[in-house]
Design a protein around this motif. Structure first.
Motif, PDB file in Angstrom:
ATOM      1  N   ALA A 242      43.536  38.088  27.865  1.00  0.00           N
ATOM      2  CA  ALA A 242      44.638  38.359  28.791  1.00  0.00           C
ATOM      3  C   ALA A 242      44.207  39.349  29.857  1.00  0.00           C
ATOM      4  O   ALA A 242      44.660  39.290  31.009  1.00  0.00           O
ATOM      5  CB  ALA A 242      45.841  38.896  28.015  1.00  0.00           C
ATOM      6  N   ALA A 243      43.314  40.279  29.484  1.00  0.00           N
ATOM      7  CA  ALA A 243      42.836  41.260  30.454  1.00  0.00           C
ATOM      8  C   ALA A 243      42.014  40.614  31.558  1.00  0.00           C
ATOM      9  O   ALA A 243      41.828  41.199  32.633  1.00  0.00           O
ATOM     10  CB  ALA A 243      42.007  42.332  29.740  1.00  0.00           C
ATOM     11  N   ASP A 248      40.247  36.733  37.040  1.00  0.00           N
ATOM     12  CA  ASP A 248      40.399  35.362  37.537  1.00  0.00           C
ATOM     13  C   ASP A 248      41.048  35.337  38.922  1.00  0.00           C
ATOM     14  O   ASP A 248      40.631  34.585  39.807  1.00  0.00           O
ATOM     15  CB  ASP A 248      41.242  34.538  36.557  1.00  0.00           C
ATOM     16  N   ILE A 249      42.089  36.183  39.114  1.00  0.00           N
ATOM     17  CA  ILE A 249      42.743  36.232  40.422  1.00  0.00           C
ATOM     18  C   ILE A 249      41.765  36.700  41.488  1.00  0.00           C
ATOM     19  O   ILE A 249      41.725  36.165  42.608  1.00  0.00           O
ATOM     20  CB  ILE A 249      43.967  37.175  40.379  1.00  0.00           C
ATOM     21  N   GLY A 250      40.937  37.685  41.154  1.00  0.00           N
ATOM     22  CA  GLY A 250      39.949  38.170  42.105  1.00  0.00           C
ATOM     23  C   GLY A 250      38.953  37.096  42.493  1.00  0.00           C
ATOM     24  O   GLY A 250      38.587  36.970  43.675  1.00  0.00           O
ATOM     25  N   ALA A 271      37.197  41.790  45.349  1.00  0.00           N
ATOM     26  CA  ALA A 271      36.268  42.602  44.565  1.00  0.00           C
ATOM     27  C   ALA A 271      37.009  43.643  43.737  1.00  0.00           C
ATOM     28  O   ALA A 271      36.635  43.908  42.583  1.00  0.00           O
ATOM     29  CB  ALA A 271      35.262  43.278  45.502  1.00  0.00           C
ATOM     30  N   LEU A 272      38.052  44.230  44.291  1.00  0.00           N
ATOM     31  CA  LEU A 272      38.825  45.217  43.542  1.00  0.00           C
ATOM     32  C   LEU A 272      39.534  44.580  42.353  1.00  0.00           C
ATOM     33  O   LEU A 272      39.595  45.165  41.262  1.00  0.00           O
ATOM     34  CB  LEU A 272      39.843  45.889  44.463  1.00  0.00           C
ATOM     35  N   LEU A 273      40.070  43.386  42.534  1.00  0.00           N
ATOM     36  CA  LEU A 273      40.729  42.685  41.429  1.00  0.00           C
ATOM     37  C   LEU A 273      39.724  42.337  40.333  1.00  0.00           C
ATOM     38  O   LEU A 273      40.013  42.474  39.131  1.00  0.00           O
ATOM     39  CB  LEU A 273      41.416  41.427  41.960  1.00  0.00           C
ATOM     40  N   ILE A 274      38.549  41.879  40.736  1.00  0.00           N
ATOM     41  CA  ILE A 274      37.500  41.570  39.758  1.00  0.00           C
ATOM     42  C   ILE A 274      37.105  42.826  38.987  1.00  0.00           C
ATOM     43  O   ILE A 274      36.959  42.812  37.755  1.00  0.00           O
ATOM     44  CB  ILE A 274      36.280  40.954  40.465  1.00  0.00           C
ATOM     45  N   GLY A 277      39.752  43.775  36.476  1.00  0.00           N
ATOM     46  CA  GLY A 277      39.718  42.862  35.337  1.00  0.00           C
ATOM     47  C   GLY A 277      38.604  43.203  34.363  1.00  0.00           C
ATOM     48  O   GLY A 277      38.807  43.247  33.145  1.00  0.00           O
ATOM     49  N   LEU A 278      37.407  43.457  34.895  1.00  0.00           N
ATOM     50  CA  LEU A 278      36.280  43.817  34.032  1.00  0.00           C
ATOM     51  C   LEU A 278      36.520  45.156  33.337  1.00  0.00           C
ATOM     52  O   LEU A 278      36.180  45.317  32.151  1.00  0.00           O
ATOM     53  CB  LEU A 278      35.001  43.875  34.870  1.00  0.00           C
TER      54      LEU A 278
END
Length: 501
Positions: A242-243, A248-250, A271-274, A277-278
């Motif tokens: 889920a995290a 995925d959106i990024g 890049a910020l979304l990725i 997520g990580l």
């Protein structure tokens, strides 16, 4: 002592106490006002095009996104004896910000100015974030509205000084024009004077206030030991799959930017979304392994488990700060082109328009200072903080929309009245609502995390607005004010969902 709980209470602060607690914000806002009113002008004077401005302004919100949660987390856990826990950050930020303001007008090229904007915004955020928590630390709950209103009044007063100073210097005989690729003397001297004023104002608060020790805060019943266990237990219950949602959106944003040929700044948003997520996956896996929270785990856990009122205010902040950032980036080119007929940043007429924008910004900040003291406290007492905020945001939407009604730049002063009322409420009401609903021991952390809902819309505007304008309104910056009016109206509607404690 509280007659109901039997606990000791913080002493009630008079006007002198409220003044001392918030006076440092007067200097900080001088720095922000000089930045907001003049950086587009500085960038264009050094060769930036209108389309380059959003990308150059990305530094400011990105810095706030990174700095404020970290500084909030650290200040909650700092105690340096008589120096306190918030005041050391006041001093460090003020020193760096003053240095940045002194160096900014000396920037020889565009890249240097952009780097100094990054340093300036980081420094201002180092000082500003603890000031938000400082009000909650120092005041009883029944004085929170008054405390944030006084802070807002100083913000407005500081912004008036910072915004109008280039205009005043021109009328005092300082040159407002410069050779191609150079910055006018009015701007240079304004930045230098602003750096000195910022440092002295912050030092006033540092030397005239005393912070309550952790033992005193526990005696007031407002402080508890900070533990990371709750955050880590909440994270351990989450699925790391889920995290990956934000990751995925990024990836989708980056792919869409490449496929549709969007502005390169949109890559930053992806890049910020990725990265988030990580980061979420990393801390969830640490939590499941039973490892300690640490700063990252605590911040992600507290962000995931934020109080409901903070979630309700998040949407309000998203829309209202989107409108503000649109205004800060675009007011100078809008006024120059649509009200002065100037598009060349090196022309005397464009520089005159830049000074008039400083006057407009001074007016809305002056209105905010008066509204914070004369309108917000009595209105909030009568109809509640949330409804007061909704009414004020509606006034701001009308102010932006009125840019389409006027042809004379003098008439824009009327538009700034509505913007000023909204600005006063944006600076006071959300924090007054939050301060009474957040755990005192994590007040700095949550105030820093709350800044995410200020920064993300600014990043979105900085990365997406350029693409929208180039695709649909090339060479017509006036339409940015229509976007500002629309999103500010959405902010007013979203405020009606907020439920106060």
């Amino acid at each position: 002592m509280d007659q109901v709980t039997g606990r000791l209470e913080k002493p009630r602060q008079g006007w002198a106490g409220l003044w001392n607690i918030s006076f440092g914000f007067f200097g900080i806002q001088i720095g922000f006002a000089l930045q907001n009113a003049n950086m587009s002008r500085v960038f264009q004077s050094l060769g930036a095009s209108l389309d380059d401005l959003p990308a150059l302004w990305v530094a400011a919100p990105l810095t706030g996104l990174l700095v404020q949660p970290i500084i909030g987390f650290m200040s909650d856990r700092t105690w340096l004896g008589r120096f306190g826990r918030r005041r050391p950050y006041f001093v460090a930020g003020a020193l760096l910000a003053a240095l940045s303001l002194i160096l900014m007008p000396l920037a020889p090229v565009l890249l240097a100015a952009a780097a100094l904007l990054w340093l300036l915004d980081a420094s201002l955020n180092i000082s500003m974030e603890p000031f938000r928590a400082f009000v909650g630390d120092q005041l009883r709950r029944d004085q929170h509205t008054a405390g944030y209103a006084v802070q807002t009044a100083f913000i407005g007063a500081g912004a008036v000084i910072g915004s109008i100073f280039p205009y005043l210097l021109e009328h005092w005989g300082v040159s407002n024009v410069a050779a191609a690729g150079a910055i006018p003397d009015t701007v240079r001297w304004s930045f230098w004077a602003g750096g000195a004023a910022l440092f002295l104002a912050v030092m006033w608060t540092v030397f005239t206030t005393r912070e309550y020790s952790p033992d005193e805060m526990r005696g007031f019943g407002e402080e508890a030991p900070i533990e990371g266990g709750d955050a880590m237990r909440a994270l351990a219950s989450r699925s790391w799959l889920a995290a990956l949602f934000w990751f995925d959106i990024g990836v989708i944003v980056v792919a869409a930017t490449w496929y549709f040929g969007l502005e390169k700044e949109v890559y930053l948003l992806g890049a910020l979304l990725i990265a988030y997520g990580l980061l979420s996956v990393f801390v969830v896996m640490r939590a499941k392994a039973g490892q300690g929270a640490g700063m990252l785990g605590s911040l992600v856990g507290d962000f995931s488990g934020m109080p409901s009122v903070m979630k309700q205010l998040a949407l309000v902040q998203f829309f209202s700060w989107s409108a503000l950032f649109i205004m800060w980036i675009n007011t100078t080119p809008v006024v120059a082109l649509n009200f002065f007929g100037a598009s060349d940043p090196d022309s005397a007429l464009y520089q005159e328009a830049g000074n008039w924008v400083g006057v407009l910004f001074a007016v809305y900040n002056g209105v905010a200072a008066l509204a914070a003291l004369l309108i917000l406290p009595p209105l909030a007492k009568r109809i509640g903080k949330a409804r007061t905020h909704a009414l004020c945001l509606g006034a701001g939407a009308l102010g932006y929309a009125s840019f389409f009604l006027f042809n004379d730049p003098q008439h824009l002063l009327l538009a700034e009245i509505g913007v000023g009322i909204a600005w006063a409420s944006i600076l006071a009401m959300p924090y007054a609502i939050l301060a009474g609903a957040l755990p005192q021991a994590k007040l700095g952390t949550y105030m820093g995390l709350f800044n995410i809902f200020i920064v993300v819309p600014q990043l979105l505007v900085a990365t997406v607005m350029g693409s929208i304008m180039k695709a649909f309104f090339p060479g017509e910056p006036i339409w940015t004010m229509a976007f500002a009016a629309g999103v500010m109206a959405l902010a007013a509607l979203a405020t009606l969902r907020v439920r106060e404690a």
